[in-house]
Scaffold this motif. Structure first.
Motif, PDB file in Angstrom:
ATOM      1  N   ARG A 186       1.030  -1.327   0.007  1.00 47.32           N
ATOM      2  CA  ARG A 186       0.177   0.070   0.001  1.00 47.32           C
ATOM      3  C   ARG A 186       0.898   1.195   0.030  1.00 47.32           C
ATOM      4  O   ARG A 186       0.678   2.218  -0.720  1.00 47.32           O
ATOM      5  N   LEU A 187       2.042   1.327   0.752  1.00 49.56           N
ATOM      6  CA  LEU A 187       2.909   2.263   0.733  1.00 49.56           C
ATOM      7  C   LEU A 187       3.528   2.646  -0.674  1.00 49.56           C
ATOM      8  O   LEU A 187       3.380   3.722  -1.003  1.00 49.56           O
ATOM      9  N   GLU A 188       3.788   1.842  -1.112  1.00 42.82           N
ATOM     10  CA  GLU A 188       4.544   1.890  -2.542  1.00 42.82           C
ATOM     11  C   GLU A 188       3.334   2.377  -3.611  1.00 42.82           C
ATOM     12  O   GLU A 188       3.835   2.941  -4.579  1.00 42.82           O
ATOM     13  N   ASN A 189       2.372   1.835  -3.398  1.00 38.67           N
ATOM     14  CA  ASN A 189       1.034   2.201  -4.420  1.00 38.67           C
ATOM     15  C   ASN A 189       0.699   3.596  -4.215  1.00 38.67           C
ATOM     16  O   ASN A 189       0.853   4.387  -5.304  1.00 38.67           O
ATOM     17  N   GLN A 190       0.628   4.125  -3.057  1.00 38.02           N
ATOM     18  CA  GLN A 190      -0.103   5.376  -2.642  1.00 38.02           C
ATOM     19  C   GLN A 190       0.999   6.375  -2.486  1.00 38.02           C
ATOM     20  O   GLN A 190       0.809   7.815  -3.099  1.00 38.02           O
ATOM     21  N   LEU A 191       2.437   6.123  -2.359  1.00 35.24           N
ATOM     22  CA  LEU A 191       2.999   7.174  -2.084  1.00 35.24           C
ATOM     23  C   LEU A 191       4.399   7.344  -3.335  1.00 35.24           C
ATOM     24  O   LEU A 191       4.879   8.214  -3.731  1.00 35.24           O
ATOM     25  N   LEU A 192       4.620   5.921  -3.850  1.00 32.60           N
ATOM     26  CA  LEU A 192       5.519   5.717  -5.180  1.00 32.60           C
ATOM     27  C   LEU A 192       4.774   5.794  -6.438  1.00 32.60           C
ATOM     28  O   LEU A 192       5.860   5.742  -7.271  1.00 32.60           O
ATOM     29  N   GLY A 193       3.831   5.432  -6.282  1.00 31.88           N
ATOM     30  CA  GLY A 193       3.215   5.283  -7.492  1.00 31.88           C
ATOM     31  C   GLY A 193       3.194   4.041  -8.196  1.00 31.88           C
ATOM     32  O   GLY A 193       3.414   4.037  -9.548  1.00 31.88           O
ATOM     33  N   VAL A 194       3.670   2.960  -7.476  1.00 36.86           N
ATOM     34  CA  VAL A 194       4.021   1.613  -8.175  1.00 36.86           C
ATOM     35  C   VAL A 194       2.753   0.764  -8.369  1.00 36.86           C
ATOM     36  O   VAL A 194       2.101   0.584  -7.428  1.00 36.86           O
ATOM     37  N   GLU A 195       2.748   0.363  -9.594  1.00 37.44           N
ATOM     38  CA  GLU A 195       1.655  -0.571  -9.970  1.00 37.44           C
ATOM     39  C   GLU A 195       2.203  -2.017 -10.274  1.00 37.44           C
ATOM     40  O   GLU A 195       2.819  -1.911 -11.321  1.00 37.44           O
ATOM     41  N   ARG A 196       1.968  -2.930  -9.507  1.00 33.23           N
ATOM     42  CA  ARG A 196       2.364  -4.242  -9.691  1.00 33.23           C
ATOM     43  C   ARG A 196       1.658  -4.899 -10.588  1.00 33.23           C
ATOM     44  O   ARG A 196       0.318  -4.940 -10.463  1.00 33.23           O
ATOM     45  N   GLN A 230      11.142  -5.888  -6.530  1.00 32.10           N
ATOM     46  CA  GLN A 230      10.351  -4.640  -6.294  1.00 32.10           C
ATOM     47  C   GLN A 230      10.312  -4.459  -4.832  1.00 32.10           C
ATOM     48  O   GLN A 230      10.451  -3.108  -4.284  1.00 32.10           O
ATOM     49  N   ASP A 231      10.278  -5.131  -3.781  1.00 31.94           N
ATOM     50  CA  ASP A 231      10.329  -5.109  -2.327  1.00 31.94           C
ATOM     51  C   ASP A 231      11.607  -4.126  -1.944  1.00 31.94           C
ATOM     52  O   ASP A 231      11.713  -3.418  -1.168  1.00 31.94           O
ATOM     53  N   ILE A 232      12.642  -4.448  -2.387  1.00 35.30           N
ATOM     54  CA  ILE A 232      14.022  -3.934  -1.860  1.00 35.30           C
ATOM     55  C   ILE A 232      13.964  -2.800  -2.659  1.00 35.30           C
ATOM     56  O   ILE A 232      14.536  -1.614  -1.981  1.00 35.30           O
ATOM     57  N   VAL A 233      13.513  -2.287  -3.692  1.00 37.06           N
ATOM     58  CA  VAL A 233      13.751  -1.211  -4.327  1.00 37.06           C
ATOM     59  C   VAL A 233      12.759  -0.382  -3.694  1.00 37.06           C
ATOM     60  O   VAL A 233      12.987   0.682  -3.300  1.00 37.06           O
ATOM     61  N   SER A 234      11.356  -0.797  -3.435  1.00 38.92           N
ATOM     62  CA  SER A 234      10.508  -0.044  -2.727  1.00 38.92           C
ATOM     63  C   SER A 234      11.096   0.480  -1.377  1.00 38.92           C
ATOM     64  O   SER A 234      10.757   1.560  -0.685  1.00 38.92           O
ATOM     65  N   LEU A 235      11.540  -0.627  -0.745  1.00 38.06           N
ATOM     66  CA  LEU A 235      12.318  -0.416   0.975  1.00 38.06           C
ATOM     67  C   LEU A 235      13.183   0.821   0.612  1.00 38.06           C
ATOM     68  O   LEU A 235      13.046   1.620   1.637  1.00 38.06           O
ATOM     69  N   ALA A 236      14.356   0.735  -0.213  1.00 32.90           N
ATOM     70  CA  ALA A 236      15.172   2.009  -0.340  1.00 32.90           C
ATOM     71  C   ALA A 236      14.526   3.231  -0.720  1.00 32.90           C
ATOM     72  O   ALA A 236      14.961   4.486  -0.015  1.00 32.90           O
ATOM     73  N   TYR A 239      12.715   4.596   2.621  1.00 33.05           N
ATOM     74  CA  TYR A 239      14.129   4.780   3.509  1.00 33.05           C
ATOM     75  C   TYR A 239      14.290   6.471   3.297  1.00 33.05           C
ATOM     76  O   TYR A 239      14.485   7.195   4.052  1.00 33.05           O
ATOM     77  N   PHE A 240      14.554   6.818   1.872  1.00 34.78           N
ATOM     78  CA  PHE A 240      14.886   8.206   1.745  1.00 34.78           C
ATOM     79  C   PHE A 240      13.654   9.193   1.437  1.00 34.78           C
ATOM     80  O   PHE A 240      13.939  10.255   1.986  1.00 34.78           O
ATOM     81  N   GLU A 241      12.620   8.780   1.328  1.00 36.50           N
ATOM     82  CA  GLU A 241      11.346   9.325   1.415  1.00 36.50           C
ATOM     83  C   GLU A 241      11.253  10.071   2.849  1.00 36.50           C
ATOM     84  O   GLU A 241      10.884  10.991   3.005  1.00 36.50           O
ATOM     85  N   LEU A 242      11.236   9.089   3.771  1.00 34.62           N
ATOM     86  CA  LEU A 242      11.176   9.429   5.193  1.00 34.62           C
ATOM     87  C   LEU A 242      12.062  10.560   5.595  1.00 34.62           C
ATOM     88  O   LEU A 242      11.665  11.549   6.217  1.00 34.62           O
ATOM     89  N   CYS A 243      13.357  10.390   4.945  1.00 28.12           N
ATOM     90  CA  CYS A 243      14.552  11.386   5.280  1.00 28.12           C
ATOM     91  C   CYS A 243      14.066  12.608   4.705  1.00 28.12           C
ATOM     92  O   CYS A 243      14.363  13.623   5.475  1.00 28.12           O
ATOM     93  N   ARG A 244      13.696  12.660   3.505  1.00 26.24           N
ATOM     94  CA  ARG A 244      13.320  13.836   2.965  1.00 26.24           C
ATOM     95  C   ARG A 244      12.278  14.738   3.486  1.00 26.24           C
ATOM     96  O   ARG A 244      12.444  15.886   3.798  1.00 26.24           O
ATOM     97  N   LEU A 245      11.233  13.987   3.883  1.00 24.21           N
ATOM     98  CA  LEU A 245      10.186  14.765   4.608  1.00 24.21           C
ATOM     99  C   LEU A 245      10.641  15.199   5.860  1.00 24.21           C
ATOM    100  O   LEU A 245       9.899  16.340   6.521  1.00 24.21           O
ATOM    101  N   MET A 246      11.325  14.264   6.623  1.00 28.96           N
ATOM    102  CA  MET A 246      11.566  14.892   7.946  1.00 28.96           C
ATOM    103  C   MET A 246      12.644  16.251   7.824  1.00 28.96           C
ATOM    104  O   MET A 246      12.548  17.193   8.708  1.00 28.96           O
TER     105      MET A 246
END
Length: 396
Positions: A186-196, A230-236, A239-246
């Motif tokens: 759900r995170l990758e779909n809503q935040l990263l625009g990933v459609e598997r 895809q799990d690993i790419v979305s995980l990375a 990780y950086f999206e959380l840092c960017r928004l903080m």
């Protein structure tokens, strides 16, 4: 050419993998599956925000004084069970890490259980190169599982980096208010625009492996590996999206996310950044929560006049008036020493709680009881103050 290929296959079988080559994957009798995929650095947002200070605010744990993307190992496992336990084995391990030329996803898969020791040795040798491990729910699942498998195979588990950045927990703190569910999908779909497309659901992964052990048809395993990549790419990316928004809360687009970010900062003791976020989300559906938090912080910092203005602004706009009346009563009683005004605001709160349209809950009943005690205490205080001069002037 055929002779060269045969030589390469022999070298693979002996475990001597030449540079730039990968091992055979689709033969049940082949060596441990091992393959690498390279993703361009443009796949990820600005990585410069992942500084030690920001990382500590996001993940709420200590990081080394110097951190660069190349220090982080992103890990995800596919296992024979989803609940852990002694009999659960990680039959496939995916690793992701940054190099100068891109993001490498390195995958291992055992064709049968006897290859577990070799896969764990490969994992151990790679883990030692990194000071930070990043997972999604790995603190509860992946890492404890790997530790137990290392011990079962009589191998040391000190290869696992001591600093663990688990994306699940900050993701919940930041996005659960808006998204409700914070699964990786759900995170990758809503935040990263990933459609598997044609993705193998995680719940079906163990069964796919058991079927492979029976029929040796590698097709379903290709889907497992694709799912893992895809799990690993979305995980990375997360990780950086959380840092960017903080690091840049002004780039948060959703009010609920800003409110959650403010609470994260407040939880870490970063009141200045928290107030900045609260001010930015003090509109729309998050306005009442933001004003409430700002008034509480102002009171804690001894800014009584500011706290009073914020609470009165809440009354003007009709935002959480019962809280605003009670907060004003406390401010006027304890900080401003004006019991008459405190009594007035307590009475107003009680009147609101007595309205017939108000939905009665256990919480509202408890609040009503508290306010009645406050009202009675303030009345006694005022009576004592009014009777004090008369006692002083009385004739002995």
């Amino acid at each position: 050419m055929a002779g060269l290929l045969n030589k390469l296959r022999m070298m693979d079988a002996a475990g001597k993998k030449p540079a730039g080559k990968t091992e055979a994957a689709d033969s049940p009798t082949s060596a441990l599956y091992h393959k690498e995929h390279l993703y361009p650095l443009t796949t990820f947002c600005d990585r410069r925000h992942a500084t030690p200070g920001i990382l500590e605010k996001v993940f709420e744990c200590a990081f080394p004084n110097k951190v660069c993307p190349e220090d982080v190992l992103f890990l995800d496992t596919e296992t024979t069970g989803l609940s852990g336990g002694v009999g659960t084995v990680a039959f496939q391990i995916g690793l992701g890490y940054f190099t100068r030329v891109g993001f490498v996803v390195e995958q291992f898969l055992m064709h049968d259980y006897p290859q577990e020791s070799e896969m764990l040795r490969q994992l151990s040798s790679r883990m030692k190169r990194f000071s930070i491990i990043c997972t999604f729910n790995g603190k509860s699942f992946d890492v404890p599982l790997l530790r137990s498998r290392l011990v079962m195979n009589r191998m040391r588990d000190d290869c696992i980096p001591s600093v663990h950045a688990d994306v699940l927990y900050p993701a919940r703190r930041l996005w659960k208010l808006r998204l409700r569910q914070c699964t990786l999908g759900r995170l990758e779909n809503q935040l990263l625009g990933v459609e598997r497309e044609d993705d193998l659901p995680g719940a079906m992964v163990p069964q796919a492996y058991f079927q492979y052990l029976k029929d040796r048809q590698f097709g379903p395993m290709e889907k497992v590996l694709e799912h893992n990549r895809q799990d690993i790419v979305s995980l990375a990316q997360l990780y950086f999206e959380l840092c960017r928004l903080m690091a840049k809360p002004e780039e948060v687009n959703e009010g609920e996310d800003l409110l959650s970010l403010a609470r994260m900062c407040e939880r870490n003791g970063d009141t200045q950044r928290a107030n900045k976020c609260y001010r930015m989300c003090a509109k729309g559906e998050t306005r009442a929560e933001a004003f409430r938090a700002l008034s509480i912080n102002a009171k804690r910092q001894g800014q009584t006049d500011t706290a009073v203005k914020l609470c009165k602004a809440m009354l003007t706009r009709g935002d959480d008036p019962i809280y605003a009346y009670e907060a004003l009563a406390k401010l006027y009683e304890h900080q401003l020493r004006q019991p008459e005004q405190a009594l007035h605001y307590t009475r107003q709160a009680l009147l609101m709680l007595a309205e017939p349209t108000l939905v009665r809950t256990e919480q509202t009943q408890q609040k009503q009881l508290e306010l009645k005690h406050r009202y009675a205490r303030l009345r006694r205080k005022m009576l004592n103050q009014n009777s004090a001069p008369e006692k002083q002037g009385a004739t002995p």
